[in-house]
Scaffold this motif. Structure first.
Motif, mmCIF file in Angstrom:
data_model
loop_
_atom_site.group_PDB
_atom_site.id
_atom_site.type_symbol
_atom_site.label_atom_id
_atom_site.label_comp_id
_atom_site.label_asym_id
_atom_site.label_seq_id
_atom_site.Cartn_x
_atom_site.Cartn_y
_atom_site.Cartn_z
ATOM 1 N N SER A 37 -12.130 -55.066 33.921
ATOM 2 C CA SER A 37 -10.929 -55.399 34.670
ATOM 3 C C SER A 37 -10.489 -56.819 34.374
ATOM 4 O O SER A 37 -11.068 -57.503 33.546
ATOM 5 C CB SER A 37 -11.175 -55.197 36.155
ATOM 6 N N CYS A 41 -18.745 -57.531 32.667
ATOM 7 C CA CYS A 41 -18.085 -56.237 32.495
ATOM 8 C C CYS A 41 -19.152 -55.168 32.319
ATOM 9 O O CYS A 41 -19.502 -54.808 31.214
ATOM 10 C CB CYS A 41 -17.164 -56.296 31.281
ATOM 11 N N THR A 98 -10.680 -61.018 43.012
ATOM 12 C CA THR A 98 -11.370 -60.071 42.150
ATOM 13 C C THR A 98 -12.006 -58.956 42.964
ATOM 14 O O THR A 98 -12.038 -57.809 42.535
ATOM 15 C CB THR A 98 -12.426 -60.780 41.285
ATOM 16 N N ASP A 99 -12.479 -59.266 44.167
ATOM 17 C CA ASP A 99 -13.064 -58.238 45.023
ATOM 18 C C ASP A 99 -12.023 -57.188 45.401
ATOM 19 O O ASP A 99 -12.293 -55.987 45.364
ATOM 20 C CB ASP A 99 -13.665 -58.867 46.283
ATOM 21 N N TRP A 105 -13.485 -49.492 32.186
ATOM 22 C CA TRP A 105 -14.161 -50.015 33.380
ATOM 23 C C TRP A 105 -14.083 -51.530 33.490
ATOM 24 O O TRP A 105 -14.441 -52.086 34.507
ATOM 25 C CB TRP A 105 -15.622 -49.570 33.417
ATOM 26 N N TYR A 156 -9.342 -56.425 43.737
ATOM 27 C CA TYR A 156 -9.031 -55.672 42.523
ATOM 28 C C TYR A 156 -10.116 -54.628 42.250
ATOM 29 O O TYR A 156 -9.820 -53.468 41.961
ATOM 30 C CB TYR A 156 -8.885 -56.630 41.346
ATOM 31 N N ARG A 157 -11.368 -55.030 42.366
ATOM 32 C CA ARG A 157 -12.486 -54.093 42.142
ATOM 33 C C ARG A 157 -12.404 -52.913 43.104
ATOM 34 O O ARG A 157 -12.647 -51.772 42.715
ATOM 35 C CB ARG A 157 -13.820 -54.808 42.329
ATOM 36 N N ARG A 158 -12.076 -53.192 44.353
ATOM 37 C CA ARG A 158 -11.979 -52.119 45.349
ATOM 38 C C ARG A 158 -10.865 -51.132 44.998
ATOM 39 O O ARG A 158 -11.029 -49.926 45.139
ATOM 40 C CB ARG A 158 -11.742 -52.696 46.732
#
Length: 95
Positions: free
Chosen positions: A73, A84, A45-46, A71, A48-50
């Motif tokens: 994900s 979220c 998930t990190d 926003w 993906y967030r980046r």
């Protein structure tokens, strides 16, 4: 594999915050004798967030497919709205 990609064989329920529910479930299933799970991996998930933070258009594409706000994900859940949070900046507009 790497800090941002984990093979199913590296994942169990303790990695839920790192790979999300589907990833954790696939990891758990792959460790059960007699249950056949194709070889695979999860992007964390990190990571993906980046990627989404670096290019909000990717988040918009995901939102268009999922029906979630741009926003949100893949790790978000309608049952856990706190996961979220709205962005600190607006999405790009126009072309």
């Amino acid at each position: 594999m790497s800090a941002h990609v984990l093979g199913f064989h590296e994942i169990d329920h303790t990695r839920l915050p790192l790979v999300g529910g589907k990833g954790a479930n696939l990891g758990e299933l792959s460790g059960i004798d007699g249950v056949r799970v194709p070889a695979g991996f999860c992007v964390t998930t990190d990571a993906y967030r980046r990627v989404v933070a670096g290019d909000p258009a990717i988040g918009e594409l995901v939102a268009g497919r999922s029906g979630w706000p741009w926003w949100c994900s893949a790790w978000s859940s309608p049952r856990r709205p706190a996961s979220c949070s709205p962005p600190t900046r607006s999405p790009p507009t126009g072309g």
